[in-house]
Design a protein around this motif. Sequence first.
Motif, PDB file in Angstrom:
ATOM      1  N   GLN A 217      -2.816-139.246 -66.451  1.00 41.71           N
ATOM      2  CA  GLN A 217      -3.621-138.130 -65.987  1.00 41.71           C
ATOM      3  C   GLN A 217      -2.885-136.823 -66.285  1.00 41.71           C
ATOM      4  OE1 GLN A 217      -4.670-138.728 -61.863  1.00 41.71           O
ATOM      5  NE2 GLN A 217      -4.962-140.913 -62.163  1.00 41.71           N
TER       6      GLN A 217
ATOM      7  N   ARG B  54     -13.832-136.587 -66.628  1.00 44.03           N
ATOM      8  CA  ARG B  54     -14.228-137.421 -65.501  1.00 44.03           C
ATOM      9  C   ARG B  54     -15.475-136.858 -64.822  1.00 44.03           C
ATOM     10  NH1 ARG B  54     -11.662-141.410 -62.563  1.00 44.03           N
ATOM     11  NH2 ARG B  54     -12.071-141.548 -60.325  1.00 44.03           N
TER      12      ARG B  54
ATOM     13  N   THR C 111     -12.511-135.612 -58.499  1.00 44.25           N
ATOM     14  CA  THR C 111     -13.143-134.500 -59.207  1.00 44.25           C
ATOM     15  C   THR C 111     -13.151-133.312 -58.247  1.00 44.25           C
ATOM     16  OG1 THR C 111     -15.384-135.058 -58.461  1.00 44.25           O
ATOM     17  CG2 THR C 111     -14.621-136.071 -60.510  1.00 44.25           C
TER      18      THR C 111
ATOM     19  N   GLY D 255     -12.121-138.678 -68.628  1.00 43.01           N
ATOM     20  CA  GLY D 255     -12.966-139.717 -68.065  1.00 43.01           C
ATOM     21  C   GLY D 255     -12.451-141.123 -68.270  1.00 43.01           C
TER      22      GLY D 255
ATOM     23  N   SER E 228     -17.198-144.298 -70.165  1.00 41.29           N
ATOM     24  CA  SER E 228     -15.871-143.694 -70.349  1.00 41.29           C
ATOM     25  C   SER E 228     -15.387-143.854 -71.778  1.00 41.29           C
ATOM     26  CB  SER E 228     -14.861-144.343 -69.393  1.00 41.29           C
ATOM     27  OG  SER E 228     -14.725-145.736 -69.662  1.00 41.29           O
TER      28      SER E 228
END
Length: 540
Positions: free
Chosen positions: A231, A299, A394, A244, A292
């Motif tokens: 991430q 995301r 999110t 995503g 995805s």
Amino acid sequence: MNKLIFKCLRLSPVVLAATFSTAGTAFAEEIKSEVTSVSELSAQQQLQADNSMGQVTSVSQFSDVQPTDWAFQALQSLVERYGCIAGYPNGTYRGNRALTRYEFAAGLNACLDRVNELIATATADLVTKQDLATLQRLQEEFSAELATLRGRVDALEARTAELEANQFSTTTKLKGEAIFNLTNAFGDEAVGGADLDSNTTFANRVRLSLESSFTGSDNLQVRLQARNIEQNSNQTGTDMTRLGFAGDNGNDVEIDKINYAFNLGPARIKVDANGAEIWENINTFNPNFKSSGSGAISRYGRFSPIYRLGDGGAGVTASFEASDNLTLSAAYLSPNGSSPEDPNGAFNGSNAVFGQIDFKPSDSFNIGFTYARAYQNDSDNDITTNNINLTGSTGSDLAQNPFGGAATTSNNYGIQAAFKPSSKITVGGWAGLADATAVSGINDGADADLFYWGAHVGIKDVGSKGSLFGVIFGQPPKVTDNDIAANEDPDTSYHLETLYKFQLNDKIAVTPGLLVIFNPEHNDNNDTVYVGTLRTTFKF
């Protein structure tokens, strides 16, 4: 040759059956096709069975055969003497249809088998010397075609045996997806004012899905996954820039999803034992960007955050088609249902209850109304791990955890829609709000309101068939009101995403994309952050 065939039709109804038998024609067509898999062979056999009317007992069963037809007596004799005739499911014979020499040879071969059967069952008196003489001449005339036909049948049987012996499984299909991703986040500053260290990374995600069916209408899925796509929030300072398909387990292989789906009366039931994701079970009204691996690069851009509540654990989903344009869905998810330790478990720990009305008044318009009641707690009794996440990673940090780690209940409301003005263009979006309440700690009883929205447009077949150009714009989840004044978001962030999925072929797609976050973390003191990515997806 034409005289010989005409004489055959006069003298032998057997030959006529061989010539025009639908079963023989279907068989000849089957052996001319290229065999590639056991499933295709099964499909061809089913097609043959579907196309054949089977044995008839009277010529009158054929709607397109009349007593005045020149071959009527021959067809009638076939039924009475040899039982060697078949038609089509719609009750027609199609006697005027043209045929190839191979089709004629296939029918002749089938008729020879029928003659041999009659002889073997002591009904040789039905086969006259005249018929046998005609058949012998036809065998000589079509000897080359018959030899080729038998050779192809032998090859077909050998190929079928080889595929059956070497196929992965008779009940299980293996599906795979591999992602290679090149990405870089850049901008003047990360959230909080630190320099944003721009650094290009190359990482991957691989998934293998084993899908089994035991009744033909059910499906058992066991999915394996390995990935190392970190991430980027540590780099940018916000989850708003999260990709995503991001996730990192050091490329160790893990079982990330186990579920079983089946029909129960008019309803479709899906039981998730692990890795439950409600967006895999019901309509999210965002077909172009949901995946995805082949949809949005971010995301938030995939679908409304309401579908992320309760994911990751066990659950059950039921969907019922009340009519052609109305589907009702309900679900219960328990992200920590496998843990017996307090405060976890299937019913005592965090959970989410869903209900959705999916209304499709026309082929071009689809709208849904969703409600979710969620409860989240500090599942490991360690407030520093921040297990409360109301928006599925999110939106802002405050939207995810508005009460500083306190156990939280929330009523979540969503509306989603998609409109297709043409077969290649889809316009849609979502909007959602949540009413959250702290139910533990010093903030017990505090309330907070969250709001978010998104809009998207997708255009298919741009540049090549299967390709997709897309734009997604919206406001990620934001705390608009909080009894804890310090935990309100002061400004408004905006999410802008553009991508182009170029479909090289049925198995490979390359997707360059750019994600832009204005006023990250809903704070206009933060500089705009950019994320560029190049995702290559292989499917097999």
